[in-house]
Design a protein around this motif. Sequence first.
Motif, PDB file in Angstrom:
ATOM      1  N   ASP A   1     -75.221  12.641 -35.598  1.00  0.00           N
ATOM      2  CA  ASP A   1     -73.997  11.857 -35.838  1.00  0.00           C
ATOM      3  C   ASP A   1     -73.584  11.910 -37.308  1.00  0.00           C
ATOM      4  N   GLY A   2     -73.739  13.101 -37.917  1.00  0.00           N
ATOM      5  CA  GLY A   2     -73.318  13.292 -39.302  1.00  0.00           C
ATOM      6  C   GLY A   2     -74.253  12.681 -40.337  1.00  0.00           C
ATOM      7  N   ARG A   3     -75.407  12.195 -39.928  1.00  0.00           N
ATOM      8  CA  ARG A   3     -76.350  11.570 -40.853  1.00  0.00           C
ATOM      9  C   ARG A   3     -77.633  12.399 -40.891  1.00  0.00           C
ATOM     10  N   GLU A   4     -78.197  12.553 -42.100  1.00  0.00           N
ATOM     11  CA  GLU A   4     -79.455  13.270 -42.276  1.00  0.00           C
ATOM     12  C   GLU A   4     -80.525  12.316 -42.789  1.00  0.00           C
TER      13      GLU A   4
ATOM     14  N   ASN B   1     -81.866   4.414 -35.889  1.00  0.00           N
ATOM     15  CA  ASN B   1     -81.580   3.091 -35.335  1.00  0.00           C
ATOM     16  C   ASN B   1     -80.096   2.832 -35.085  1.00  0.00           C
ATOM     17  N   ALA B   2     -79.219   3.269 -35.977  1.00  0.00           N
ATOM     18  CA  ALA B   2     -77.786   3.047 -35.757  1.00  0.00           C
ATOM     19  C   ALA B   2     -77.349   3.723 -34.461  1.00  0.00           C
TER      20      ALA B   2
ATOM     21  N   LEU C   1     -72.828  -1.764 -36.282  1.00  0.00           N
ATOM     22  CA  LEU C   1     -71.783  -1.733 -37.307  1.00  0.00           C
ATOM     23  C   LEU C   1     -72.257  -2.377 -38.611  1.00  0.00           C
ATOM     24  N   SER C   2     -73.065  -3.407 -38.490  1.00  0.00           N
ATOM     25  CA  SER C   2     -73.607  -4.058 -39.683  1.00  0.00           C
ATOM     26  C   SER C   2     -74.579  -3.128 -40.407  1.00  0.00           C
ATOM     27  N   LEU C   3     -75.341  -2.366 -39.631  1.00  0.00           N
ATOM     28  CA  LEU C   3     -76.324  -1.450 -40.202  1.00  0.00           C
ATOM     29  C   LEU C   3     -75.669  -0.219 -40.818  1.00  0.00           C
ATOM     30  N   ALA C   4     -74.631   0.315 -40.164  1.00  0.00           N
ATOM     31  CA  ALA C   4     -74.011   1.558 -40.641  1.00  0.00           C
ATOM     32  C   ALA C   4     -72.515   1.535 -40.347  1.00  0.00           C
TER      33      ALA C   4
END
Length: 245
Positions: A114-117, A160-161, A188-191
């Motif tokens: 999801d675009g996160r590394e 986790n997100a 949403l709060s996390l990321a």
Amino acid sequence: MRGALLRGAALAAALLCASLGAQAALFEDDEARRAILDLRQRVETIRTQSSEENAQLRRSMLDLQNQIEQMRGDLARMTGQNEQLTKSLSEMQQRQTDIDTQLKKNEPSKVAIDGREFNADPREKADFEAALGVFRAGQFAQAQTAFADFVKRYPQSGYNASALFWLGNAQYATRNYNEAIANFRSMLSLAPDHAKAPEAVLSIANCQIELKDTKAARRTLEDLTKAYPQSEAAQAGRERLSRLR
């Protein structure tokens, strides 16, 4: 008369010569015997010395043979010890290789979703992918359990997100709308910049619509179009918002 005297003298001379010859012959026999005895003594001495030397040589050869056999035994033991050491070293190296391989398998590695590394342990990655596979198989109740367990097991995970997003979707599919809203909001709060954040906001609105909370759904859709105006979820939110009016 004179002739008789001459014959007597001649006879005496002959007897004297014979006696002297006998004495000379006897002397020569004694010398020969002594020479023979001396020669025999020398031969015996040489034979005795040779026997002693041969015995000493045999003893020396036997000692040398014993030393050679001992050296062979020592060499065999050393060879056996070297073979055992070589085998032990090989086994230790193999165990070290196995340990290194196992450690590498357990070492965190970089993953992208999801675009996160981020870095994730192999087991962590496997558990997330397994839970996602259950969701994609349409087993939403089992996926709900799998993602909930994942979040508990890996509270600091970079997954986790995404896990909360899919957990909310599994709960939406099983009509656990309030739990789904709570997990979407946690996500949403996390990321808030997560690639699926706009979809999470839209999903909250969908849950509120299912709960007949139109007012809350309208407010959520308005927040969606403001926070993520260029997203596909925002476009879908505008269409839904127009129908709610």
